[in-house]
Design an enzyme around this catalytic site. Structure first.
Site, mmCIF file in Angstrom:
data_model
loop_
_atom_site.group_PDB
_atom_site.id
_atom_site.type_symbol
_atom_site.label_atom_id
_atom_site.label_comp_id
_atom_site.label_asym_id
_atom_site.label_seq_id
_atom_site.Cartn_x
_atom_site.Cartn_y
_atom_site.Cartn_z
ATOM 1 N NE ARG A 259 13.702 -26.839 31.702
ATOM 2 C CZ ARG A 259 14.720 -27.686 31.745
ATOM 3 N NH1 ARG A 259 15.959 -27.210 31.730
ATOM 4 N NH2 ARG A 259 14.516 -28.991 31.811
ATOM 5 N NE ARG A 274 20.429 -20.265 28.526
ATOM 6 C CZ ARG A 274 20.825 -21.212 29.376
ATOM 7 N NH1 ARG A 274 19.971 -21.735 30.219
ATOM 8 N NH2 ARG A 274 22.070 -21.632 29.387
ATOM 9 C CD GLU A 346 23.378 -29.165 30.638
ATOM 10 O OE1 GLU A 346 24.003 -28.146 31.000
ATOM 11 O OE2 GLU A 346 22.450 -29.680 31.294
ATOM 12 C CB SER A 349 21.080 -33.638 33.064
ATOM 13 O OG SER A 349 21.768 -32.437 32.906
ATOM 14 N NE ARG A 388 20.831 -25.748 24.994
ATOM 15 C CZ ARG A 388 21.028 -25.541 26.288
ATOM 16 N NH1 ARG A 388 21.715 -26.431 26.999
ATOM 17 N NH2 ARG A 388 20.572 -24.457 26.857
#
Length: 421
Positions: A259, A274, A346, A349, A388
RNA sequence: GGAGGGGUCGCAUAGCUCGGUCUAGUGCGCCCGUCUCGAAAACGGGUAGGGUAACACCCUCGUGGGUUCAAAUCCCACCCCCUCCGCCA
């Protein structure tokens, strides 16, 4: 992509939904394009029918004079067709582009809200650990134990890259293997997929055309680096009709994810939270529409199982309309506790996409033998995103002597019960 | 990267030389029917997707352009597969 007929028949409903989603799309332009398209289509089809019929006659015709006369007439019809087709192509391209920009409609149960501050915390599981010694963030723990090297990562690849050594690298690999095992036990078939895909695949899952700025791609060839395994896994069945009895299909894959994260430069720069590249184990489901809701809750439960077994405190957050992603009808996040930084991270999802992706990617199934094909419902959920989880383990399992205890379920995969010491 | 061969209605194939008779033939598979106590065999019929109220009509013979009154068939570009060569972990 929404069903054009649905927009045509429920324009006010769609517009109201866009307001709730806190976004916009050119619905009026779509409606106008739809009308023009259908007008042009019926005109051109009538002309084509005439030309087809007369051309067939010409083939059988003996009389040269009438034959030449018909050929001349059809030449004119051909010109008319060409003119209409040209306009039709413009209208269709525009319509298609506008349609690809319309987000999915939210599920009726989704709470209405402006942004992430109005997301709903569904439940919190596990106790936030208390420490009787000064706790440290994972970047300090990782460097002190010699398992994370930020400097050399930056030397190799630039900012937001790092290197793992020894038991740090092994922890990463253990997590991947263990997570895959858990999900295979839950009934998911493991797949191994390409990490680069064609643009067409990115359109299928909704990453293109709208979100290309978040993706890496090869400048010379049509290769796009996947931001998640969802992309190749969902596109496995692109342009296919699944015969009766094939559904439901559950897949799980490990892949690295790439990403650009350029929107968030300057944010979350410390540590491994990140990065431009990270590992993830991902699940996708292809199901019949009537099972959408129950498949979403079981998917969430399957993902939660990872946090439960690692004994990491976590919470489930349901996205409100304003924070829903472009393709999702409903979405739950799993956030694990990071003790060192004192924040929720997070790690997953879990989303229901209804037939939105299936329509883009043209993934259908046949409900009964001989029946007309229908679009499937697709779902996906991370299970889980690795860095994470590593943060949460390092920070929650840190000991007063500077070592980090290994969660019980990982010990067989690690061969040790702690890092350091 | 180079040379050659090939992509056709589930599968296998015909059609492309000479554009119209292709509303794409044939075999297999599958479905329905006749026959049968039942089944097999035999025989008859049916068997893609999309647009659409529609079994009308239109579109789809790898994809996209072009030529033509008319293209599976002719021309151009691209993609994919196979064989051989080169390169390579």
């Amino acid at each position: 992509m929404l069903d054009l007929r649905f927009i045509r028949e429920n324009p006010e409903f769609v517009k109201a939904a866009l307001v709730k989603l806190n976004t916009t799309a050119r619905i009026d332009e779509i409606l106008a394009g739809d009308i023009e398209r259908r007008e042009l289509l019926s005109k051109v089809e009538n002309l084509r029918a005439e030309r087809n019929a007369v051309s067939k006659e010409i083939g059988r015709m003996q009389d040269a004079a009438t034959r030449d006369q018909r050929i001349a007439a059809m030449r004119q019809v051909g010109e008319q067709i060409e003119g209409i087709e040209k306009r039709l192509a413009e209208v269709e391209i525009n319509l298609q582009q506008r349609l690809l920009e319309v987000p999915n409609m939210p599920h009726p149960a989704v709470p209405v809200g402006q942004n992430d501050s109005e997301n709903r915390i569904v439940r919190t599981v596990g106790e936030i650990p208390k420490f009787d010694f000064p706790i440290r963030p994972h970047w300090e723990i990782g460097e002190q134990l010699g398992i994370i090297d930020f400097e050399r990562g930056t030397k190799l690849s630039g900012s937001r890259f790092y290197v793992l050594y020894g038991l740090g690298a092994r922890l990463e690999r253990a997590l991947i293997n263990w997570m895959l095992e858990v999900h295979i036990q839950q009934g998911y078939q493991e797949v191994w997929v390409p990490f680069m895909v064609k643009a067409e695949s990115m359109v299928g899952t909704g990453n293109l055309p709208k979100f290309g700025e978040n993706l890496y791609h090869d400048a010379e060839e049509d290769y796009w680096f996947i931001p998640t395994a969802e992309v190749p896994m969902t596109n496995l069945y692109r342009d296919e009709i699944l015969e009766p009895g094939k559904l439901p299909i559950y897949h799980v894959a490990y892949t690295p994810c790439f990403r650009r994260e350029k929107m968030s430069a300057g944010k979350d720069v410390r540590g491994i939270k990140r990065g431009h590249q990270f590992d993830k184990v991902e699940m996708v489901k292809f199901v019949e529409p009537q099972y959408g809701d129950q498949e979403l809750s079981s998917l969430l439960d399957d993902a939660e199982e990872i946090a439960r077994q690692l004994k990491l405190p976590y919470r489930i957050v349901e996205m409100c309309t304003g924070d829903l992603s472009f393709v999702a009808a409903r979405k739950f996040d799993i956030e694990v506790w990071g003790a060192g930084s004192g924040e929720w991270l997070e790690v997953s999802s879990c989303s229901l996409f209804t037939d939105f992706q299936a329509r883009r990617a043209n993934i259908r199934y046949r409900p009964e033998p001989g029946a007309r094909p229908e679009y499937v419902y697709t779902l996906n959920g991370s299970g889980l995103a690795l860095p994470r989880v590593v943060i949460s383990i390092l920070e929650n399992y840190q000991q007063p002597d500077g070592t980090v205890r290994i969660p019980d379920v990982l010990q067989p995969f690690m061969g040790v019960d702690k890092i350091g010491g």
